[in-house]
Enzyme design. Structure first.
Site, mmCIF file in Angstrom:
data_model
loop_
_atom_site.group_PDB
_atom_site.id
_atom_site.type_symbol
_atom_site.label_atom_id
_atom_site.label_comp_id
_atom_site.label_asym_id
_atom_site.label_seq_id
_atom_site.Cartn_x
_atom_site.Cartn_y
_atom_site.Cartn_z
ATOM 1 N N HIS A 208 0.872 -1.173 0.000
ATOM 2 C CA HIS A 208 0.000 0.000 0.000
ATOM 3 C C HIS A 208 0.907 1.221 0.000
ATOM 4 C CE1 HIS A 208 -3.536 2.460 1.556
ATOM 5 N NE2 HIS A 208 -2.501 3.265 1.667
ATOM 6 N N HIS A 235 -6.766 -5.073 7.237
ATOM 7 C CA HIS A 235 -6.786 -4.003 6.238
ATOM 8 C C HIS A 235 -6.674 -2.617 6.862
ATOM 9 C CE1 HIS A 235 -7.814 -7.165 3.508
ATOM 10 N NE2 HIS A 235 -9.021 -7.333 4.036
ATOM 11 N N ASN A 290 -8.608 9.654 -0.195
ATOM 12 C CA ASN A 290 -9.058 10.131 1.107
ATOM 13 C C ASN A 290 -9.022 11.650 1.098
ATOM 14 O OD1 ASN A 290 -9.452 7.533 2.080
ATOM 15 N ND2 ASN A 290 -7.335 7.358 2.760
ATOM 16 N N ARG A 292 -9.095 14.201 3.050
ATOM 17 C CA ARG A 292 -8.902 14.746 4.408
ATOM 18 C C ARG A 292 -7.435 14.591 4.791
ATOM 19 N NH1 ARG A 292 -7.951 9.766 6.715
ATOM 20 N NH2 ARG A 292 -9.134 8.090 5.786
HETATM 21 P P1 ADP Z 1 -5.946 6.707 7.232
HETATM 22 O O1 ADP Z 1 -6.685 6.335 5.978
HETATM 23 O O2 ADP Z 1 -6.008 8.131 7.602
HETATM 24 O O3 ADP Z 1 -4.600 6.157 7.263
HETATM 25 P P2 ADP Z 1 -7.212 4.500 8.439
HETATM 26 O O4 ADP Z 1 -7.010 3.826 7.143
HETATM 27 O O5 ADP Z 1 -6.697 3.842 9.663
HETATM 28 O O6 ADP Z 1 -6.704 5.998 8.406
HETATM 29 O O7 ADP Z 1 -8.736 4.730 8.673
HETATM 30 C C1 ADP Z 1 -9.479 5.334 7.685
HETATM 31 C C2 ADP Z 1 -10.532 6.155 8.337
HETATM 32 O O8 ADP Z 1 -11.499 5.324 8.912
HETATM 33 C C3 ADP Z 1 -9.963 7.027 9.408
HETATM 34 O O9 ADP Z 1 -10.522 8.292 9.230
HETATM 35 C C4 ADP Z 1 -10.407 6.365 10.698
HETATM 36 O O10 ADP Z 1 -10.742 7.305 11.691
HETATM 37 C C5 ADP Z 1 -11.638 5.627 10.273
HETATM 38 N N1 ADP Z 1 -11.732 4.351 10.965
HETATM 39 C C6 ADP Z 1 -10.717 3.625 11.454
HETATM 40 N N2 ADP Z 1 -11.162 2.514 12.042
HETATM 41 C C7 ADP Z 1 -12.504 2.526 11.915
HETATM 42 C C8 ADP Z 1 -13.541 1.661 12.330
HETATM 43 N N3 ADP Z 1 -13.286 0.560 13.027
HETATM 44 N N4 ADP Z 1 -14.805 1.982 11.987
HETATM 45 C C9 ADP Z 1 -15.069 3.091 11.295
HETATM 46 N N5 ADP Z 1 -14.130 3.960 10.889
HETATM 47 C C10 ADP Z 1 -12.875 3.688 11.208
HETATM 48 P P1 ADP Z 2 -10.471 1.418 3.031
HETATM 49 O O1 ADP Z 2 -11.408 2.401 2.436
HETATM 50 O O2 ADP Z 2 -11.133 0.546 4.028
HETATM 51 O O3 ADP Z 2 -9.207 2.050 3.483
HETATM 52 P P2 ADP Z 2 -8.972 0.425 0.723
HETATM 53 O O4 ADP Z 2 -9.586 0.204 -0.602
HETATM 54 O O5 ADP Z 2 -8.138 1.631 0.877
HETATM 55 O O6 ADP Z 2 -10.123 0.414 1.832
HETATM 56 O O7 ADP Z 2 -8.119 -0.867 1.097
HETATM 57 C C1 ADP Z 2 -7.562 -1.064 2.369
HETATM 58 C C2 ADP Z 2 -6.487 -2.158 2.287
HETATM 59 O O8 ADP Z 2 -7.036 -3.397 1.827
HETATM 60 C C3 ADP Z 2 -5.376 -1.866 1.323
HETATM 61 O O9 ADP Z 2 -4.379 -1.048 1.904
HETATM 62 C C4 ADP Z 2 -4.860 -3.242 0.984
HETATM 63 O O10 ADP Z 2 -4.046 -3.756 2.002
HETATM 64 C C5 ADP Z 2 -6.130 -4.070 0.971
HETATM 65 N N1 ADP Z 2 -6.688 -4.145 -0.407
HETATM 66 C C6 ADP Z 2 -7.672 -3.391 -0.892
HETATM 67 N N2 ADP Z 2 -7.943 -3.703 -2.171
HETATM 68 C C7 ADP Z 2 -7.081 -4.671 -2.529
HETATM 69 C C8 ADP Z 2 -6.852 -5.430 -3.721
HETATM 70 N N3 ADP Z 2 -7.569 -5.242 -4.825
HETATM 71 N N4 ADP Z 2 -5.885 -6.376 -3.722
HETATM 72 C C9 ADP Z 2 -5.152 -6.606 -2.602
HETATM 73 N N5 ADP Z 2 -5.324 -5.938 -1.448
HETATM 74 C C10 ADP Z 2 -6.281 -4.983 -1.388
HETATM 75 MG MG MG Z 3 -7.946 3.133 2.301
#
Ligand code: ADP
Ligand code: ADP
Ligand code: MG
Length: 447
Positions: A208, A235, A290, A292
């Protein structure tokens, strides 16, 4: 110029935002829940107001109450932090209607990027590579099975409204997909109030890697390099670093430029992050945007020597970005470890009272704290209680500094993931940079 800002958030990020406000001589208003009455961020604000009960629905998500306090206290702007209302288009519209500046992008852009399906459509149109898959909602299991045959297993079934690692399910075959379809839809409905799902290819052994961008109101857009956030549990990120150990200079530049292209294509303004998933051959694919400030923004601040909250405030005040792309520093190496109040083996939250808290100090060591000694960690919110950030000339030195700092960190009264973090930083695979998203499952004994 803003005289006073309300921070519609809690914990470490509320404290972080206030620190920059103080530097800029801007007064701050905190809002808090019952459970947070005694939290450090409440004391640090110039004014603080109780929102209501401890559940987020009664407090941090109560738009009416937050707007009411903002009006009453005469603030010029609201900073939403991350999570909570930060990506809520309705909240942004309410701010606009009340002539309060929302420190972030417009409601329209937030809405577009909040739907992962819409975001994929927009990025495809803009020529940014997306993970192979579909850009429309699946109608039923039958269609899902057909699409999976086309894409090829394994596949990721994803909720369009998903976030925080919730609402995605991996399927290796038909039987798994049938089961995942029903379960994931249910979870998406209960967490996000919306069940629409799409599918994309599961990228094998990926990393990632995300790009931080800044865009002003005139559309001037720059990138502040990347952060690698591959060390994840469920994740969700646990450790982040900048720069990535994996990228070549060429891919780094290409991804930065792709992120700028993505932001420009949607008319983005303020700070934002384009998340990419990167395969073993350094092919990169857009995951989501994202809209923000990101939890892990400090590692970018450490290598660029910029204050991202200050940049957000400047942009929201209508100031142009005067920095040129070639002026952005990429100096040394920074690592952030998220400290969670949780069992390091099961990842279950571990609420309770922090009886002892001693933090390591030293050059290149930075803390972002949600708690202090004596704080009660409640089960109402995300269990992240602190972030430890280190910066050094090289990655090796940064890891060494992190190991020492974690050794000196003392938190008693609750369980934390510090033992897990020590295992990761002490592991040869991490030190070698073999940091793919399945790192914890592969190398660390987690049950
Ligand atoms: P970032 O994308 O800023 O690195 P994260 O991937 O950890 O942060 O979380 C994505 C967003 O979802 C953040 O804004 C966080 O506050 C929120 N978040 C994290 N954990 C949860 C959860 N268990 N349920 C709902 N929202 C969450
Ligand atoms: P969120 O909105 O919950 O942050 P993301 O789409 O950013 O969801 O994915 C969170 C994590 O899930 C990624 O950082 C990666 O580790 C895993 N992931 C998401 N999509 C894929 C994919 N197509 N193949 C492999 N891993 C994935
Ligand atoms: Mg994400």
């Amino acid at each position: 110029m803003f005289q006073k800002i309300l921070i519609a958030n809690r914990g470490e990020i509320a404290s972080r935002i206030m620190r920059t406000c103080k530097k800029l001589s801007i007064k701050t208003v905190a809002v808090y829940s019952e459970a947070d009455s005694d939290s450090p961020f409440v004391k640090e604000a110039d004014e603080a107001y109780l929102l209501g009960g401890s559940r987020v629905s009664e407090s941090y998500l109560n738009i009416d109450k937050i707007i009411e306090i903002a009006k009453k206290t005469n603030v010029s702007a609201i900073h939403p932090g991350y999570g909570l209302l930060s990506e809520n288009a309705e909240f942004v519209q309410r701010c606009e209607a009340e002539e309060l500046v929302f420190i972030g992008p417009t409601a329209d852009v937030i809405q577009k990027m909040g739907s992962k399906i819409e975001a994929r459509k927009q990025m495809k149109k803009a020529g940014v590579p997306i993970v192979p898959g579909i850009e429309h909602p699946l109608t039923d299991v039958k269609e899902a099975l057909l699409v999976a045959e086309e894409i090829g297993y394994p596949v990721m079934l994803k909720a369009s409204a998903g976030g925080g690692g919730i609402g995605m399910q991996l399927a290796y075959d038909q039987a798994e997909l049938e089961k995942a379809f029903v379960g994931n839809q249910k979870r998406a409905l209960s967490f996000f109030g919306e069940g629409s799902m799409y599918m994309e290819k599961y990228i094998h052994n990926p990393r990632h890697i995300e790009v931080q961008i800044l865009a002003d109101k005139s559309g001037e857009t720059i990138y502040l390099w990347e952060r690698e956030c591959s060390i994840q549990r469920r994740h969700q990120k646990v450790i982040e670093e900048a720069p990535s150990v994996f990228l070549t200079e060429e891919t780094r530049k290409e991804m930065g430029e792709a992120a700028v292209k993505a932001a420009r294509a949607i008319g983005y303004e303020n700070a934002g992050t384009i998340e990419f998933i990167v395969d073993e051959q350094q092919n990169y694919y857009f995951l989501e945007m994202n809209t923000r400030l990101q939890v892990e923004h400090p590692v970018t601040e450490e290598i660029t020597k910029l204050d991202l909250v200050e940049a957000q405030i400047d942009i929201a005040q209508g100031e142009p970005i005067i920095l040129k792309q070639e002026d952005i520093l990429n100096k040394g190496h920074a690592i952030e470890a998220r400290i969670y109040a949780e069992d390091p083996k099961t990842f279950y939250p571990s609420p309770g009272t922090i009886t002892t808290l001693k933090q390591p100090e030293g050059e290149g060591i930075r803390h972002e704290m949600a708690v202090k000694e004596g704080s009660v960690v409640t089960p109402f919110y995300d269990p992240m209680i602190a972030k430890l950030i280190v910066h050094a000339d090289t990655r090796e030195q940064a890891i060494e500094k992190m190991v020492h700092a974690l050794n000196d960190y003392k938190i008693e009264g609750i369980k934390t993931n510090i033992p897990l973090l020590m295992e990761v930083f002490g592991h040869q695979a991490f030190q070698k940079g073999d940091t793919t998203t399945d790192f914890l499952n592969r190398y660390i004994t987690v049950s």
